[in-house]
Design a protein around this motif. Sequence first.
Motif, PDB file in Angstrom:
ATOM      1  N   ALA A  46       0.849  -1.222  -0.026  1.00 53.04           N
ATOM      2  CA  ALA A  46      -0.086  -0.026   0.036  1.00 53.04           C
ATOM      3  C   ALA A  46       0.944   1.311   0.184  1.00 53.04           C
ATOM      4  O   ALA A  46       0.698   2.130  -0.837  1.00 53.04           O
ATOM      5  N   GLY A  47       2.052   1.326   0.731  1.00 55.11           N
ATOM      6  CA  GLY A  47       2.917   2.308   0.831  1.00 55.11           C
ATOM      7  C   GLY A  47       3.412   2.655  -0.456  1.00 55.11           C
ATOM      8  O   GLY A  47       3.439   3.945  -0.860  1.00 55.11           O
ATOM      9  N   ALA A  48       3.858   1.742  -1.076  1.00 51.42           N
ATOM     10  CA  ALA A  48       4.475   1.626  -2.321  1.00 51.42           C
ATOM     11  C   ALA A  48       3.542   2.310  -3.264  1.00 51.42           C
ATOM     12  O   ALA A  48       4.045   3.202  -4.279  1.00 51.42           O
ATOM     13  N   SER A 175     -22.275  11.818   6.873  1.00 47.58           N
ATOM     14  CA  SER A 175     -20.697  12.489   6.887  1.00 47.58           C
ATOM     15  C   SER A 175     -20.078  11.491   5.825  1.00 47.58           C
ATOM     16  O   SER A 175     -20.192  10.297   6.053  1.00 47.58           O
ATOM     17  N   ILE A 176     -19.189  12.292   4.992  1.00 47.43           N
ATOM     18  CA  ILE A 176     -18.536  11.370   3.925  1.00 47.43           C
ATOM     19  C   ILE A 176     -17.167  12.004   4.194  1.00 47.43           C
ATOM     20  O   ILE A 176     -16.679  13.015   3.576  1.00 47.43           O
ATOM     21  N   PRO A 177     -16.180  11.298   4.872  1.00 50.61           N
ATOM     22  CA  PRO A 177     -15.003  11.915   5.083  1.00 50.61           C
ATOM     23  C   PRO A 177     -13.888  11.424   4.220  1.00 50.61           C
ATOM     24  O   PRO A 177     -12.642  11.820   4.124  1.00 50.61           O
ATOM     25  N   TYR A 178     -14.230  10.742   3.337  1.00 48.21           N
ATOM     26  CA  TYR A 178     -13.318   9.945   2.083  1.00 48.21           C
ATOM     27  C   TYR A 178     -13.796  10.142   0.650  1.00 48.21           C
ATOM     28  O   TYR A 178     -15.097   9.895   0.527  1.00 48.21           O
ATOM     29  N   GLY A 287      -7.468  12.192   3.484  1.00 46.52           N
ATOM     30  CA  GLY A 287      -7.861  11.125   4.469  1.00 46.52           C
ATOM     31  C   GLY A 287      -7.998   9.777   3.943  1.00 46.52           C
ATOM     32  O   GLY A 287      -7.457   8.804   4.619  1.00 46.52           O
ATOM     33  N   LEU A 288      -8.170   9.602   2.684  1.00 46.78           N
ATOM     34  CA  LEU A 288      -8.180   8.412   2.037  1.00 46.78           C
ATOM     35  C   LEU A 288      -6.680   7.922   1.616  1.00 46.78           C
ATOM     36  O   LEU A 288      -6.587   6.673   1.473  1.00 46.78           O
ATOM     37  N   ALA A 289      -5.886   8.900   1.468  1.00 43.21           N
ATOM     38  CA  ALA A 289      -4.584   8.485   0.619  1.00 43.21           C
ATOM     39  C   ALA A 289      -3.583   8.057   1.773  1.00 43.21           C
ATOM     40  O   ALA A 289      -2.497   8.944   1.949  1.00 43.21           O
ATOM     41  N   GLN A 290      -3.817   7.193   2.712  1.00 37.56           N
ATOM     42  CA  GLN A 290      -3.049   6.820   3.775  1.00 37.56           C
ATOM     43  C   GLN A 290      -3.143   5.459   3.817  1.00 37.56           C
ATOM     44  O   GLN A 290      -3.938   4.811   3.794  1.00 37.56           O
ATOM     45  N   THR A 291      -1.964   4.889   4.153  1.00 31.73           N
ATOM     46  CA  THR A 291      -1.649   3.490   4.231  1.00 31.73           C
ATOM     47  C   THR A 291      -2.744   2.831   5.078  1.00 31.73           C
ATOM     48  O   THR A 291      -3.375   1.678   4.961  1.00 31.73           O
TER      49      THR A 291
END
Length: 428
Positions: A46-48, A175-178, A287-291
């Motif tokens: 995921a990080g890669a 509420s839509i946080p992503y 917030g979604l672009a996190q491993t």
Amino acid sequence: MPDATRRPFATHGKQARRRGWTTLVAVVASALAVVLVSGTSVAAIAGAQLATAPQTVQLSTDDQSTAKTADITAIKGGANILLIGSDTRVGQFDSDEDVEGARNDVTMLIHVSQDHQQLTAVSFPRDLMVPIPACTNPASGTTYPASTSAMFNTALGNGGVSCVVDTVENLTGLSIPYAGLITFDGVIEMSNALGGVDVCVAEPIDDTFTGLHLTAGSHNLEGSDALAFLRTRHGVGDGSDLARISSQQVFLSALLRKVTSDGTLSNPITLYKLAGAALSNMTLSDGLAQTRTLVGLASALRGMSTANMLFVQYPVADDPDDSARVIVDQETAHTLNVALQNDVKSSLSDSSTGRASEESPTAGGTATTAPSTGSTPSDTSSSPASGGASSGTSSAPSSSATSTATSTPLPSSITGQSASEQTCSVGN
């Protein structure tokens, strides 16, 4: 016409170590959004992948706060992700057509229940007339005033991803946080990574607008053909945007069944290609672009049956002021909104498939198409009609894997299907 009795369909067996991550791949990819891959080193992969992902965008302050502080696997009331397909042609595939601006051509709200037992994907018609809040375009700095009634697909051009999120939040009370945005190239590359998706066509599709020409039968679609199938409106059903949503659900369900099948589950190379194809063509909310977020989402989806993945169309009615537009069916939409807000497990046991889909004959019965009771929209090439709001085709009940004893049936006027249901697109 009374709804036909739904027939149960077989679901794929669980693959405990891979199903969660590959379900994430399938759901988000098929809904034109965020995907990553399966494997034992999920976090490292995921990080890669995220390292090569495109730029991120910020949502409202409240949404950012939730995304940064909450664990996506434990959000009270379930997690909500908005997935947006942009229709921009600028720099896309082999097109020389640089159309000014971009619209949210496809918009799907993904709700993952708090107990991780159900996923509901809600499609919003692009020609739906809705209130749009005041938004500032992040690229130009132009501020657009709030509108009490505007076409839903103008929200992206007004204020980017955040504006679309705010519009859907106002519409649904959620509420839509992503959120994630993908363009045409991403759809093409993801379908290529999968080696195509097998789609059933009940009647020939002949669409000169997208260049899609398919005979009746089963077709393996990838690349530009897959994109054309997802985009075609003139080639399916009554030519409305509501028909297009119905046909898209046929494709997305078939894609989900393929990605969760043994052949794809056991091929990490395919899954890795799928992840790269998606993320290299996406814009993600920060917030979604996190491993940790993506790994958590994969964990939440682990073991979920395709029978508990529901595709539904947001309830609409004919716009009395414009036959080429639709408005919210307030009573039915309120029922759906409340079910999502309260994280109620729902079923489509009393509902119908959309106006451009029908049960596959190979699923155990003969597909029949019920006539649409909605008005036929006027046709304009610059502003495609949505058409009437009534459902088109009855279908068999949800898979028996969905427990009707513990789920609440949605109103029969809400059209859709589970990912386990084998359906065919109705051509023209």
